[in-house]
Design a protein around this motif. Structure first.
Motif, mmCIF file in Angstrom:
data_model
loop_
_atom_site.group_PDB
_atom_site.id
_atom_site.type_symbol
_atom_site.label_atom_id
_atom_site.label_comp_id
_atom_site.label_asym_id
_atom_site.label_seq_id
_atom_site.Cartn_x
_atom_site.Cartn_y
_atom_site.Cartn_z
ATOM 1 N N ARG A 33 15.987 -10.687 71.864
ATOM 2 C CA ARG A 33 16.038 -9.590 70.911
ATOM 3 C C ARG A 33 17.117 -8.631 71.387
ATOM 4 N NH1 ARG A 33 10.654 -6.522 69.300
ATOM 5 N NH2 ARG A 33 10.401 -8.531 68.227
ATOM 6 N N PRO A 34 18.217 -8.496 70.661
ATOM 7 C CA PRO A 34 19.334 -7.687 71.147
ATOM 8 C C PRO A 34 18.977 -6.214 71.197
ATOM 9 C CG PRO A 34 19.702 -8.330 68.871
ATOM 10 C CD PRO A 34 18.472 -9.063 69.326
ATOM 11 N N HIS A 35 19.596 -5.519 72.150
ATOM 12 C CA HIS A 35 19.436 -4.075 72.292
ATOM 13 C C HIS A 35 20.715 -3.420 71.795
ATOM 14 C CE1 HIS A 35 15.808 -4.722 74.688
ATOM 15 N NE2 HIS A 35 16.486 -5.638 75.355
ATOM 16 N N ARG A 36 20.648 -2.769 70.675
ATOM 17 C CA ARG A 36 21.829 -2.127 70.108
ATOM 18 C C ARG A 36 21.944 -0.724 70.694
ATOM 19 N NH1 ARG A 36 23.757 -4.814 65.568
ATOM 20 N NH2 ARG A 36 22.387 -6.484 64.814
ATOM 21 N N ARG A 37 23.049 -0.472 71.381
ATOM 22 C CA ARG A 37 23.259 0.821 72.020
ATOM 23 C C ARG A 37 24.678 1.263 71.778
ATOM 24 N NH1 ARG A 37 20.514 -1.226 77.596
ATOM 25 N NH2 ARG A 37 18.347 -0.967 77.013
ATOM 26 N N GLY A 38 24.941 2.482 72.217
ATOM 27 C CA GLY A 38 26.288 3.001 72.073
ATOM 28 C C GLY A 38 27.250 2.316 73.013
ATOM 29 N N SER A 39 28.543 2.578 72.822
ATOM 30 C CA SER A 39 29.562 1.914 73.626
ATOM 31 C C SER A 39 29.457 2.289 75.087
ATOM 32 C CB SER A 39 30.956 2.266 73.079
ATOM 33 O OG SER A 39 31.144 3.671 73.094
ATOM 34 N N ASP A 40 29.089 3.566 75.373
ATOM 35 C CA ASP A 40 28.967 3.985 76.771
ATOM 36 C C ASP A 40 27.827 3.249 77.456
ATOM 37 O OD1 ASP A 40 31.057 5.693 76.366
ATOM 38 O OD2 ASP A 40 29.797 7.451 75.987
ATOM 39 N N SER A 41 26.663 3.148 76.755
ATOM 40 C CA SER A 41 25.538 2.427 77.337
ATOM 41 C C SER A 41 25.859 0.953 77.510
ATOM 42 C CB SER A 41 24.305 2.595 76.444
ATOM 43 O OG SER A 41 23.945 3.953 76.342
ATOM 44 N N ALA A 42 26.605 0.380 76.529
ATOM 45 C CA ALA A 42 26.960 -1.036 76.624
ATOM 46 C C ALA A 42 27.837 -1.292 77.839
ATOM 47 C CB ALA A 42 27.676 -1.477 75.350
ATOM 48 N N ALA A 43 28.781 -0.384 78.115
ATOM 49 C CA ALA A 43 29.642 -0.547 79.281
ATOM 50 C C ALA A 43 28.829 -0.451 80.569
ATOM 51 C CB ALA A 43 30.733 0.522 79.271
ATOM 52 N N ALA A 44 27.864 0.465 80.599
ATOM 53 C CA ALA A 44 27.018 0.585 81.787
ATOM 54 C C ALA A 44 26.166 -0.662 81.970
ATOM 55 C CB ALA A 44 26.141 1.831 81.670
ATOM 56 N N ASP A 45 25.657 -1.220 80.860
ATOM 57 C CA ASP A 45 24.861 -2.446 80.946
ATOM 58 C C ASP A 45 25.686 -3.616 81.451
ATOM 59 O OD1 ASP A 45 22.667 -1.114 80.030
ATOM 60 O OD2 ASP A 45 22.893 -1.761 77.949
ATOM 61 N N ALA A 46 26.957 -3.676 81.027
ATOM 62 C CA ALA A 46 27.830 -4.775 81.461
ATOM 63 C C ALA A 46 28.042 -4.736 82.963
ATOM 64 C CB ALA A 46 29.171 -4.699 80.738
ATOM 65 N N LEU A 47 28.073 -3.540 83.535
ATOM 66 C CA LEU A 47 28.263 -3.423 84.974
ATOM 67 C C LEU A 47 26.952 -3.603 85.730
ATOM 68 C CD1 LEU A 47 30.734 -0.393 85.083
ATOM 69 C CD2 LEU A 47 31.264 -2.802 85.426
ATOM 70 N N LYS A 48 25.846 -3.149 85.130
ATOM 71 C CA LYS A 48 24.564 -3.203 85.808
ATOM 72 C C LYS A 48 23.974 -4.615 85.781
ATOM 73 C CE LYS A 48 19.954 -1.115 85.749
ATOM 74 N NZ LYS A 48 19.058 -0.140 85.052
ATOM 75 N N ASP A 49 23.959 -5.241 84.617
ATOM 76 C CA ASP A 49 23.402 -6.583 84.455
ATOM 77 C C ASP A 49 24.302 -7.355 83.498
ATOM 78 O OD1 ASP A 49 21.953 -8.891 84.211
ATOM 79 O OD2 ASP A 49 20.025 -7.906 83.847
ATOM 80 N N PRO A 50 25.418 -7.906 83.993
ATOM 81 C CA PRO A 50 26.408 -8.516 83.102
ATOM 82 C C PRO A 50 25.864 -9.706 82.311
ATOM 83 C CG PRO A 50 26.926 -8.966 85.408
ATOM 84 C CD PRO A 50 25.843 -7.942 85.399
ATOM 85 N N LEU A 51 24.957 -10.509 82.909
ATOM 86 C CA LEU A 51 24.443 -11.670 82.186
ATOM 87 C C LEU A 51 23.573 -11.232 81.016
ATOM 88 C CD1 LEU A 51 24.216 -14.705 81.917
ATOM 89 C CD2 LEU A 51 22.303 -14.652 83.524
ATOM 90 N N ALA A 52 22.687 -10.248 81.251
ATOM 91 C CA ALA A 52 21.848 -9.749 80.160
ATOM 92 C C ALA A 52 22.712 -9.123 79.067
ATOM 93 C CB ALA A 52 20.844 -8.732 80.695
ATOM 94 N N TRP A 53 23.755 -8.405 79.483
ATOM 95 C CA TRP A 53 24.683 -7.811 78.504
ATOM 96 C C TRP A 53 25.348 -8.887 77.665
ATOM 97 C CZ3 TRP A 53 30.043 -8.642 78.682
ATOM 98 C CH2 TRP A 53 30.786 -7.939 77.732
ATOM 99 N N PHE A 54 25.786 -9.976 78.296
ATOM 100 C CA PHE A 54 26.458 -11.028 77.540
ATOM 101 C C PHE A 54 25.491 -11.723 76.590
ATOM 102 C CE2 PHE A 54 27.697 -15.447 76.923
ATOM 103 C CZ PHE A 54 28.951 -15.277 76.369
ATOM 104 N N LEU A 55 24.262 -11.969 77.040
ATOM 105 C CA LEU A 55 23.285 -12.603 76.158
ATOM 106 C C LEU A 55 22.947 -11.713 74.971
ATOM 107 C CD1 LEU A 55 20.895 -14.254 78.772
ATOM 108 C CD2 LEU A 55 22.686 -15.340 77.418
ATOM 109 N N ASP A 56 22.958 -10.392 75.176
ATOM 110 C CA ASP A 56 22.786 -9.479 74.042
ATOM 111 C C ASP A 56 23.941 -9.617 73.063
ATOM 112 O OD1 ASP A 56 20.377 -8.434 74.763
ATOM 113 O OD2 ASP A 56 21.191 -6.679 75.784
ATOM 114 N N GLN A 57 25.142 -9.732 73.603
ATOM 115 C CA GLN A 57 26.315 -9.916 72.741
ATOM 116 C C GLN A 57 26.203 -11.223 71.955
ATOM 117 O OE1 GLN A 57 28.898 -7.541 72.462
ATOM 118 N NE2 GLN A 57 27.378 -6.381 73.634
#
Length: 428
Positions: free
Chosen positions: A95-119
């Motif tokens: 289930r994707p988590h839709r967030r702002g661009s700033d949060s998305a960038a933080a997610d990419a650095l914090k948990d890149p695999l989870a971020w990519f699967l959301d994408q």
């Protein structure tokens, strides 16, 4: 009146079967069960499995019949595999988590695999985001461990997940994945496949690699066969580089060799030449690395299918570097008949250096066998045809010594030994 009542009943039934979204988890599960049952029932009707027959008296015939019934594809199994493959896709599994661009960038650095699967779940994943995911994962892994290692953690296999996304999304046949664009200085860009190969091998998942290697584009499609030939060569070369043992490298190459039609006009042979040259250089650079003689000899025999004018020299070098039975005779035979090798050698300086190394190796083996006359023939041939490569002027200034690279120092030491060997033979 009856028509109105029927419409109301149908509307009530439809609302129960497919109510307005969002559904509760229990309702979603009921809907999924209903769709699954309906799909399987439809397959059973369209592709029924044959009725079971009573086993005949003969035991042998009975076993054959049982094996035949086992091989009959089950519509239930086909449906289960189909549904599982759909539900395992990130588009449905997350289930994707839709967030702002700033949060998305933080997610990419914090948990890149989870971020990519959301994408992937929201349909915005692409090749560049997959590269970013693996790069961030690799940097964090190197920072925590202080060394390069697999990114796998328990059941988490990021390379396999990204490879599966490439397959289900169709990106693995796209130009973005198969054709690497050059950088500003003209060098080939490090593509996604370069990052995936060592990780997939470490995760034990070879299936995507061979699927990519055997991919054949449609006639007139984009990219075409000529465009993906460099991709296949780079893919196989990276697999050779990432092999954990010399035997694994030989096994990978021999499997690719069996998959490729060995014809000089076949473009796929170029991928074997790229990877084969890399493997030969690895053997020559470190011939002491242990390996199975049978695999080594199979690799040496395979040169008949992917090498042509340069084949005799490479085969002579492989005989010289054999793990258990080093043989200088093929190289000495070439040296005594120089016309067959001088022509191809003069085309590239890299081939000249390779031939010089082979001649020096032949001379060293002959000296060990106390065959000084033959060794002098090999050294004389090298001095006569490639004096500029073996007779080097050495500078002893401290400034030159400080700025000399490690690789250059190794080359100089080797050339000094060659000159000393040449002087020893002259004295003899």
């Amino acid at each position: 009146m009856q028509a109105a009542a029927a419409r109301r009943a149908f509307s009530s039934l439809a609302s129960k079967i497919h109510p307005q979204l969002p559904l509760t988890p229990r309702e979603s599960q009921q809907l999924l069960t209903l769709l699954t049952t309906s799909f399987r029932s439809h397959l059973d009707r369209e592709y029924p499995t044959g009725p079971s027959e009573a086993p005949p008296p003969s035991t042998t015939t009975q076993i054959v019949k049982v094996e035949q019934r086992r091989r009959v594809p089950s519509s239930y199994d086909s449906a289960s595999e189909h549904i599982d493959s759909i539900l395992s896709n990130p588009l449905f599994a997350r289930r994707p988590h839709r967030r702002g661009s700033d949060s998305a960038a933080a997610d990419a650095l914090k948990d890149p695999l989870a971020w990519f699967l959301d994408q992937a779940a929201i349909g915005t994943a692409d090749i560049s985001k997959a590269i970013l995911c693996l790069d961030v994962l690799q940097r964090s892994q190197n920072k925590s461990n202080g060394r390069r290692s697999s990114l796998s953690n328990n059941d988490t296999r990021p390379a396999s997940m990204i490879a599966e996304w490439l397959r289900t999304s169709g990106e693995e046949t796209s130009k973005d994945f198969l054709v690497s664009s050059p950088t500003m200085n003209g060098a080939p860009r490090r593509s996604l496949v370069n990052r995936l190969v060592p990780l997939l091998l470490a995760e034990g998942n070879h299936a995507p690699l061979w699927r990519w290697y055997t991919y054949e584009p449609e006639e007139g499609g984009v990219p075409n066969k000529a465009q993906i030939t460099p991709f296949k060569g780079q893919l196989l070369k990276e697999m050779i580089n990432a092999a954990r043992t010399r035997d694994e490298a030989f096994t990978i190459f021999l499997q690719a060799y069996r998959m490729t039609k060995t014809d000089e006009r076949n473009a796929d042979v170029k991928s074997l030449q790229v990877a084969g040259a890399r493997l030969v250089n690895m053997v020559v650079a470190s011939s002491q690395v242990p390996c199975t003689p049978e695999l080594y000899e199979q690799f040496a025999l395979s040169t008949h299918g992917w090498l042509f004018t340069w084949k005799p020299v490479v085969q002579a070098m492989l005989c010289l570097c054999h793990p258990t039975q080093a043989d200088p005779e093929p190289g000495l035979k070439l040296i005594k008949n120089p016309d067959s090798i001088i022509g191809p050698t003069l085309l590239k300086q890299s081939r000249q250096k390779f031939l010089v190394r082979m001649c020096l190796g032949v001379a060293q083996q002959l000296i060990k066998a106390e065959r000084f006359a033959d060794a002098q023939i090999a050294m004389q041939f090298t001095k006569e045809h490639f004096a500029d490569l073996v007779m080097v002027k050495y500078h002893s200034s401290s400034h030159h010594a400080i700025n000399q690279k490690v690789s250059d120092q190794k080359r100089i030491r080797e050339e000094k030994r060659n000159i000393a060997l040449l002087e020893r033979l002259v004295v003899t």
